[in-house]
Design a protein around this motif. Structure first.
Motif, PDB file in Angstrom:
ATOM      1  N   GLY A  40      -8.264  -8.169  -1.078  1.00 46.77           N
ATOM      2  CA  GLY A  40      -7.633  -8.426  -2.501  1.00 46.77           C
ATOM      3  C   GLY A  40      -7.785  -9.894  -2.093  1.00 46.77           C
ATOM      4  O   GLY A  40      -7.634 -11.066  -2.854  1.00 46.77           O
ATOM      5  N   GLU A  41      -8.124 -10.120  -0.502  1.00 49.13           N
ATOM      6  CA  GLU A  41      -7.766 -11.825  -0.337  1.00 49.13           C
ATOM      7  C   GLU A  41      -9.012 -12.549  -1.225  1.00 49.13           C
ATOM      8  O   GLU A  41     -10.296 -11.172  -0.416  1.00 49.13           O
ATOM      9  CB  GLU A  41      -8.297 -12.203   0.925  1.00 49.13           C
ATOM     10  CG  GLU A  41      -7.090 -11.402   1.662  1.00 49.13           C
ATOM     11  CD  GLU A  41      -7.068 -11.807   3.454  1.00 49.13           C
ATOM     12  OE1 GLU A  41      -8.400 -11.924   3.863  1.00 49.13           O
ATOM     13  OE2 GLU A  41      -6.218 -11.391   3.954  1.00 49.13           O
ATOM     14  N   ARG A  42      -8.995 -13.638  -1.776  1.00 53.19           N
ATOM     15  CA  ARG A  42     -10.012 -14.186  -2.475  1.00 53.19           C
ATOM     16  C   ARG A  42     -10.010 -15.882  -1.693  1.00 53.19           C
ATOM     17  O   ARG A  42     -11.446 -16.131  -1.830  1.00 53.19           O
ATOM     18  CB  ARG A  42     -10.006 -14.674  -3.763  1.00 53.19           C
ATOM     19  CG  ARG A  42     -11.085 -14.834  -4.452  1.00 53.19           C
ATOM     20  CD  ARG A  42     -10.308 -14.788  -6.265  1.00 53.19           C
ATOM     21  NE  ARG A  42     -12.108 -15.793  -7.224  1.00 53.19           N
ATOM     22  CZ  ARG A  42     -11.949 -16.053  -7.898  1.00 53.19           C
ATOM     23  NH1 ARG A  42     -11.010 -15.722  -8.415  1.00 53.19           N
ATOM     24  NH2 ARG A  42     -12.891 -16.857  -8.864  1.00 53.19           N
ATOM     25  N   ASP A  52      -5.441 -13.924  -3.111  1.00 49.17           N
ATOM     26  CA  ASP A  52      -6.114 -13.519  -3.327  1.00 49.17           C
ATOM     27  C   ASP A  52      -6.522 -13.915  -5.202  1.00 49.17           C
ATOM     28  O   ASP A  52      -7.049 -13.282  -5.835  1.00 49.17           O
ATOM     29  CB  ASP A  52      -5.748 -11.975  -4.447  1.00 49.17           C
ATOM     30  CG  ASP A  52      -4.184 -12.376  -5.740  1.00 49.17           C
ATOM     31  OD1 ASP A  52      -3.717 -12.959  -5.591  1.00 49.17           O
ATOM     32  OD2 ASP A  52      -3.484 -11.211  -5.759  1.00 49.17           O
TER      33      ASP A  52
END
Length: 108
Positions: A40-42, A52
């Motif tokens: 989910g990390e962006r 995210d």
């Protein structure tokens, strides 16, 4: 890590898991959920703060952008590492300078 150290570490971990009642399935589930959370990390900074991309932009990212950094700098994108290209073999059999002082020159 050599094989003996690896086997010793596995035995230790199995013992500790047994001691605390942790089953291999529990461990696998925990690792899977952790990797799903990381997917989910962006965006991530050097201290490990992440976002995210949904909702309000976090303060650490706002500050970095206002200081002149680009958002792309923090973007996590799986960029494929290009495979090293094999060097072409050089055929020195037709080298007109082979064996001459010019071929033995150490200048680079």
């Amino acid at each position: 890590m050599d094989e003996r150290k690896r086997d010793s570490m596995i035995a230790y971990l199995r013992h500790r898991m047994e001691e605390f009642g942790i089953k291999p399935e529990d461990l696998a589930a925990a690792l899977a959920s952790e990797s799903m959370a990381k997917k989910g990390e962006r965006y991530r900074n050097a201290t490990g703060d992440s976002w995210d991309g949904n909702g309000e932009m976090p303060q650490w990212l706002k500050q970095a952008i206002s200081a002149g950094q680009t958002i792309e700098h923090f973007e996590l994108s799986p960029k494929p590492v290009p495979a090293p290209q094999p060097k072409k073999a050089v055929d020195w059999s037709n080298d007109p300078f082979a064996g001459t002082p010019l071929a033995r020159s150490n200048s680079r």
